[in-house]
Enzyme design. Structure first.
Site, PDB file in Angstrom:
ATOM      1  N   ASN A 184       0.700  -1.209   0.073  1.00  0.00           N
ATOM      2  CA  ASN A 184      -0.005   0.118   0.017  1.00  0.00           C
ATOM      3  C   ASN A 184       0.869   1.253  -0.136  1.00  0.00           C
ATOM      4  OD1 ASN A 184       0.434  -1.211   2.676  1.00  0.00           O
ATOM      5  ND2 ASN A 184      -0.917   0.274   3.489  1.00  0.00           N
ATOM      6  N   GLU A 188       6.363   1.954  15.546  1.00  0.00           N
ATOM      7  CA  GLU A 188       7.519   2.639  14.588  1.00  0.00           C
ATOM      8  C   GLU A 188       7.455   4.057  14.837  1.00  0.00           C
ATOM      9  OE1 GLU A 188       9.105   0.730  12.477  1.00  0.00           O
ATOM     10  OE2 GLU A 188       8.022  -1.044  11.938  1.00  0.00           O
ATOM     11  N   CYS A 202      -3.328   1.476   6.865  1.00  0.00           N
ATOM     12  CA  CYS A 202      -3.779   0.728   8.037  1.00  0.00           C
ATOM     13  C   CYS A 202      -4.535   1.477   8.872  1.00  0.00           C
ATOM     14  CB  CYS A 202      -2.530  -0.025   8.601  1.00  0.00           C
ATOM     15  SG  CYS A 202      -1.123   1.199   8.828  1.00  0.00           S
ATOM     16  N   GLU A 260       2.819  -4.579  12.543  1.00  0.00           N
ATOM     17  CA  GLU A 260       2.042  -3.548  12.262  1.00  0.00           C
ATOM     18  C   GLU A 260       0.795  -3.988  11.588  1.00  0.00           C
ATOM     19  OE1 GLU A 260      -0.071  -1.086  11.220  1.00  0.00           O
ATOM     20  OE2 GLU A 260       1.480   0.076   9.998  1.00  0.00           O
TER      21      GLU A 260
HETATM   22  P1  NAP Z   1      -0.008 -10.080   3.695  1.00  0.00           P
HETATM   23  O1  NAP Z   1      -0.279 -11.046   3.150  1.00  0.00           O
HETATM   24  O2  NAP Z   1       0.022  -9.847   5.137  1.00  0.00           O
HETATM   25  O3  NAP Z   1       1.371  -9.339   3.022  1.00  0.00           O
HETATM   26  C1  NAP Z   1       2.280  -8.619   3.641  1.00  0.00           C
HETATM   27  C2  NAP Z   1       3.696  -9.123   3.399  1.00  0.00           C
HETATM   28  O4  NAP Z   1       4.001 -10.235   4.058  1.00  0.00           O
HETATM   29  C3  NAP Z   1       3.957  -9.235   1.894  1.00  0.00           C
HETATM   30  O5  NAP Z   1       5.523  -8.775   1.592  1.00  0.00           O
HETATM   31  C4  NAP Z   1       3.711 -10.613   1.723  1.00  0.00           C
HETATM   32  O6  NAP Z   1       4.383 -11.284   0.501  1.00  0.00           O
HETATM   33  C5  NAP Z   1       4.306 -11.047   2.865  1.00  0.00           C
HETATM   34  N1  NAP Z   1       4.029 -12.328   3.299  1.00  0.00           N
HETATM   35  C6  NAP Z   1       2.865 -13.132   2.927  1.00  0.00           C
HETATM   36  N2  NAP Z   1       2.928 -14.439   3.703  1.00  0.00           N
HETATM   37  C7  NAP Z   1       4.011 -14.523   4.630  1.00  0.00           C
HETATM   38  C8  NAP Z   1       4.713 -15.669   5.316  1.00  0.00           C
HETATM   39  N3  NAP Z   1       3.991 -16.579   5.473  1.00  0.00           N
HETATM   40  N4  NAP Z   1       5.589 -15.283   6.075  1.00  0.00           N
HETATM   41  C9  NAP Z   1       6.590 -13.900   5.818  1.00  0.00           C
HETATM   42  N5  NAP Z   1       5.892 -13.130   4.875  1.00  0.00           N
HETATM   43  C10 NAP Z   1       4.775 -13.094   4.129  1.00  0.00           C
HETATM   44  O7  NAP Z   1      -1.087  -8.806   3.188  1.00  0.00           O
HETATM   45  P2  NAP Z   1      -1.864  -8.915   1.777  1.00  0.00           P
HETATM   46  O8  NAP Z   1      -2.270 -10.351   1.552  1.00  0.00           O
HETATM   47  O9  NAP Z   1      -0.987  -8.210   0.934  1.00  0.00           O
HETATM   48  O10 NAP Z   1      -3.112  -8.328   2.293  1.00  0.00           O
HETATM   49  C11 NAP Z   1      -4.218  -8.675   3.002  1.00  0.00           C
HETATM   50  C12 NAP Z   1      -4.926  -7.824   3.984  1.00  0.00           C
HETATM   51  O11 NAP Z   1      -3.959  -7.389   5.065  1.00  0.00           O
HETATM   52  C13 NAP Z   1      -5.398  -6.691   3.338  1.00  0.00           C
HETATM   53  O12 NAP Z   1      -6.579  -6.891   2.699  1.00  0.00           O
HETATM   54  C14 NAP Z   1      -5.506  -5.631   4.387  1.00  0.00           C
HETATM   55  O13 NAP Z   1      -6.649  -5.896   5.385  1.00  0.00           O
HETATM   56  C15 NAP Z   1      -4.232  -6.076   5.352  1.00  0.00           C
HETATM   57  N6  NAP Z   1      -3.134  -5.004   4.927  1.00  0.00           N
HETATM   58  C16 NAP Z   1      -2.623  -4.305   6.005  1.00  0.00           C
HETATM   59  C17 NAP Z   1      -1.772  -3.382   5.828  1.00  0.00           C
HETATM   60  C18 NAP Z   1      -0.922  -2.520   6.940  1.00  0.00           C
HETATM   61  O14 NAP Z   1      -0.553  -1.549   6.615  1.00  0.00           O
HETATM   62  N7  NAP Z   1      -1.241  -3.095   8.011  1.00  0.00           N
HETATM   63  C19 NAP Z   1      -0.930  -3.437   4.675  1.00  0.00           C
HETATM   64  C20 NAP Z   1      -1.521  -4.122   3.397  1.00  0.00           C
HETATM   65  C21 NAP Z   1      -2.758  -5.146   3.747  1.00  0.00           C
HETATM   66  P3  NAP Z   1       3.892 -11.427  -1.102  1.00  0.00           P
HETATM   67  O15 NAP Z   1       4.855 -10.560  -1.856  1.00  0.00           O
HETATM   68  O16 NAP Z   1       3.727 -12.603  -1.333  1.00  0.00           O
HETATM   69  O17 NAP Z   1       2.354 -10.598  -0.689  1.00  0.00           O
END
Ligand code: NAP
Ligand code: MG
Length: 475
Positions: free
Chosen positions: A151, A455, A283, A249
């Protein structure tokens, strides 16, 4: 022809040992833009060893020199902000001014941490009638893994890496596979600005592969993770096995509370900004709006009018991934089934003015109860739920009735009321009479399912270092 992105290890580009790449698309045009290295555990090993080789060199560099390098990185980023904004726009489809302000804010992190590189210092302690003398000092944790989402790609990498590097750590980073361009560009820029090779490494790839390998690596001593609650829990479990500290976070469903005695027009503008920033993909977005009953109808009407004036592309960008786009549409269905009323938006049609891309109609729901999924779950899109309230006690209970606890806003002309609520809201940060400014000085992080650790600010330096005490017998 797509651009090819390789890993960054030991101060140079390195091709993935698998020879494999993932093709990533633009969320605005749906065209292929990059071929991104698909890393594996061999690549992660190489990055960890490159970091390990220079960990002492970086840690024991004089803090003045470390500060100068960080400051030079910040200056270079500011000088090249248009170039970084263009890369960010290719990956995310953000409007120009959003992208520019995120790059400027990223430069602010380097400026800020460069200016506090000598903080925090330790203490001197006299013990046992001064027969013992002790001092404390903070030392880096070693190799820090930084895993970020899509994001705010550059901003989130910098938010973790600037304090981690300031505190004397070395870094292995993994950005979201879909938005890797600015992280790789930052690595090159940092080298050009004087960062020694190996201090900042980037392994590209998928979370379940590279992300997991970084978390599991025995030489990685801390993870700073930004992303979903589900992955946060997985990383938390892995960290428990290693006895490894984390900063998590994990997002939120932040309440924005507007009282009748607030500045009406300004509160309307801020309530829209709070949930529309980055098309709701922040977030700390203010996605639950509570308005005191006497002004509820007129306030929601004004919010709806303001939203109807927003134009895709110029004013707001698309959902940054196709999965996210589909998730927002699923929540439109959920809200419909739950009986909420969309006063604007809520349809799967593209907003007027675009014919392609993952653009979502900005949406406001009323007739919402706090126990509905649309009021409790993070949509991560331009979707606001609005509810009326009568009293301060009632709205406090509603705001705190959430599994999340990241941020909250209070708009009122009564400062005592604002401060009473600030004390009682179960969140990491409270914004009074203006939604977040994003200033780098204020600590940032969550309560409850929004995560732990902080952070930003001086506070972050405590999360990227640990205390050592040294005791001397005076004999
Ligand atoms: P996510 O799966 O949690 O991805 C965040 C990061 O973690 C990405 O770099 C992802 O790699 C990596 N990741 C995924 N699985 C992992 C694992 N098992 N071990 C270590 N790292 C891993 O988030 P998303 O699927 O992109 O988004 C899903 C939801 O998360 C959104 O709909 C939203 O609700 C929430 N979100 C929150 C924030 C925030 O700022 N707190 C930001 C984005 C999303 P990849 O490159 O494979 O994705
Ligand atoms: Mg995911």
């Amino acid at each position: 022809m797509t651009k090819q992105l390789n890993h960054w290890v030991g101060g140079r580009e390195v091709a993935p040992s698998s020879g494999q790449f993932d093709v990533c698309i633009s969320p605005a045009t749906e065209e292929d833009i990059t071929s991104v290295a698909r890393g594996n555990s061999l690549d992660v090993d190489a990055a960890v060893f490159a970091a390990s080789d220079v960990a002492d060199q970086w840690r024991f560099l004089s803090s003045a020199k470390r500060g100068r390098i960080l400051s030079d990185i910040g200056r270079a980023l500011r000088d090249r902000k248009e170039e970084f904004a263009r890369l960010e726009i290719e990956d995310t489809g953000k409007p120009w001014r959003t992208a520019i302000s995120e790059v400027e804010n990223s430069a602010d992190y380097f400026d800020f941490y460069a200016s506090v590189v000598n903080l925090p210092q330790g203490d001197v302690l006299d013990i046992n009638g001064a027969t013992l003398h002790a001092y404390t000092k903070r030392e880096p944790l070693g190799i820090v893994g930084v895993i970020t989402p899509w994001n705010l790609p550059l901003n989130q990498i910098v938010r973790a890496c600037a304090p981690a590097l300031t505190a004397g750590n070395v870094v292995v980073a993994k950005p979201s596979q879909t938005t890797s361009q600015t992280t790789i560009a930052l690595a090159q820029l940092a080298k050009d600005a004087g960062l020694p090779d190996g201090v900042f490494n980037v392994i590209l790839g998928r979370g379940s592969e590279v992300g997991n390998d970084i978390v599991q690596h025995p030489l990685v001593r801390k993870i700073a993770f930004t992303g979903s609650v589900g992955v946060g829990k997985t990383i938390g479990a892995a960290a428990a096995e290693k006895i490894m500290p984390l900063t998590l976070e994990l997002g939120g469903k932040s309440a924005n509370i507007v009282f009748e005695d607030s500045d009406f027009d300004f509160a309307v503008t801020e309530s829209v900004r709070a949930f529309m920033l980055n098309s709701g993909q922040v977030c700390s977005a203010g996605t639950r709006l509570f308005v005191q009953r006497g002004i509820f109808d007129s306030f929601i009407e004004a919010v709806g009018k303001k939203i109807s004036e927003l134009r895709p592309v110029a004013d707001y960008g698309p959902s940054i991934t196709q999965t996210q786009y589909q998730q927002v549409h699923e929540y439109f269905q959920v809200a419909k089934e739950e009986g909420a009323t969309a006063i604007v938006g809520g349809s799967k049609d593209l907003p007027e003015g675009v014919t392609k891309g993952f653009y979502v109609q900005p949406t406001v729901y009323t007739n919402v109860r706090n126990d509905m999924r649309i009021a409790q779950e993070e949509v991560f899109g331009p979707v606001l739920v609005a509810q009326p309230f009568d009293t301060e006690a009632e709205v406090l209970a509603l705001a705190n009735d959430s599994d999340f606890g990241l941020a909250a806003g209070v708009f009122t002309g009564t400062i005592a009321r604002a401060l009473r609520l600030a004390d009682r809201l179960e969140v990491g940060q409270v914004f009074i009479n203006s939604w977040s400014t994003g200033a780098v000085q204020t600590p940032f992080g969550g309560n409850k399912q929004s995560g732990y650790g902080r952070e930003k600010g001086i506070e972050a330096l405590f999360h990227y270092s640990q205390v050592k005490s040294v005791t001397i017998a005076l004999r």
